[in-house]
Design an enzyme around this catalytic site. Structure first.
Site, PDB file in Angstrom:
ATOM      1  N   GLU A 288      -1.192  -9.074   3.906  1.00 28.96           N
ATOM      2  CA  GLU A 288      -0.608  -9.386   5.273  1.00 28.96           C
ATOM      3  C   GLU A 288      -2.177  -9.552   5.899  1.00 28.96           C
ATOM      4  OE1 GLU A 288      -1.888  -5.040   5.840  1.00 28.96           O
ATOM      5  OE2 GLU A 288      -0.818  -6.149   4.015  1.00 28.96           O
TER       6      GLU A 288
ATOM      7  N   HIS B 218      -3.575  -5.231   0.606  1.00 27.36           N
ATOM      8  CA  HIS B 218      -3.106  -5.814   1.758  1.00 27.36           C
ATOM      9  C   HIS B 218      -3.039  -7.378   2.091  1.00 27.36           C
ATOM     10  CE1 HIS B 218      -2.842  -1.901   3.991  1.00 27.36           C
ATOM     11  NE2 HIS B 218      -3.714  -1.406   3.034  1.00 27.36           N
TER      12      HIS B 218
ATOM     13  N   CYS C 168       0.844  -1.262   0.022  1.00 28.41           N
ATOM     14  CA  CYS C 168      -0.186  -0.043   0.011  1.00 28.41           C
ATOM     15  C   CYS C 168       0.892   1.299  -0.126  1.00 28.41           C
ATOM     16  CB  CYS C 168      -0.917  -0.035   1.328  1.00 28.41           C
ATOM     17  SG  CYS C 168      -2.340   1.054   1.020  1.00 28.41           S
TER      18      CYS C 168
END
Length: 229
Positions: free
Chosen positions: A211, A209, A110
């Site tokens: 993660e 994202h 990001c």
């Protein structure tokens, strides 16, 4: 020994227990958890603009998400919707340039992807609704936008994602010009969602994202590259 992966962090007021609005260095647990699951050893990096010497102790680097980067990093003035953290910008752009100079494996997430673009001579759109006419990349507070991405055949990100094209985004800025990087993924509205440099050992930026879902494909690729450092 597991590869040591540094993760950049936030520096913001936070509250817990009896403490309120205490200046705090932190990062969402999803980042170190994703690194650990992929076989790496996560180390958190507080903002520090004195030097980038810490990179000598690392095998790889994750540039985490967070606030807008300063438009001055790509030669522009801040717009009315742009909110920056100068101390983090100064520390992280130093890390980015030093990591690129040493060809350290780097994953930008990001904001981290946007830093990579700025370091590569590119630029950003400062507020996507003004450009795209919609808010689907950041639909509301704490709500991810879901998109079907298109990845460039033969690219690193296409090989990692395979047939899984769904990505989860939360950003109001986006890539206008990738600079020296190559755009290898786009959302359905054409906005760049992945950039990379195939000439480097591992340099990948994703606007979404990974993660959050502990995506072992992307973090695993970073750790694998770091093992060869």
């Amino acid at each position: 020994m597991r590869p040591i992966i540094g993760i950049t962090t936030y520096e913001m007021p936070a509250s817990w227990g009896v403490w309120r609005d205490l200046p705090t260095t932190f990062v969402p647990t999803d980042y170190p958890a994703a690194v650990t699951l992929a076989g790496g050893r996560a180390v958190l990096l507080p903002p520090d603009d004195l030097d980038a010497d810490v990179l000598r102790a690392l095998d790889g680097l994750v540039l985490a998400g967070g606030p807008d980067i300063s438009p001055r990093l790509y030669g522009a003035e801040p717009g009315m919707h742009t909110a920056t953290h100068p101390e983090r910008d100064q520390a992280e752009i130093r890390l980015v340039h030093a990591a690129l100079d040493s060809d350290l494996p780097v994953l930008g997430v990001c904001r981290g992807m946007q830093l990579l673009v700025a370091a590569a001579g590119g630029s950003l759109h400062q507020h996507l609704p003004d450009v795209l006419g919609h808010q689907r990349h950041r639909p509301g507070p704490g709500a991810y936008g879901r998109h079907e991405a298109v990845f460039t055949p033969g690219s690193r990100i296409a090989g990692l994602m395979g047939e899984d094209l769904t990505i989860n985004c939360f950003h109001h800025q986006g890539v206008a010009d990738p600079g020296e990087l190559i755009v290898t993924g786009r959302a359905e509205d054409g906005l760049p969602e992945a950039v990379e440099d195939p000439g480097r050992r591992f340099l990948l930026g994703v606007q979404w994202h990974p993660e959050v879902g502990r995506d072992k494909r992307i973090f695993g690729a970073l750790v694998a590259a770091a093992e060869r450092s």
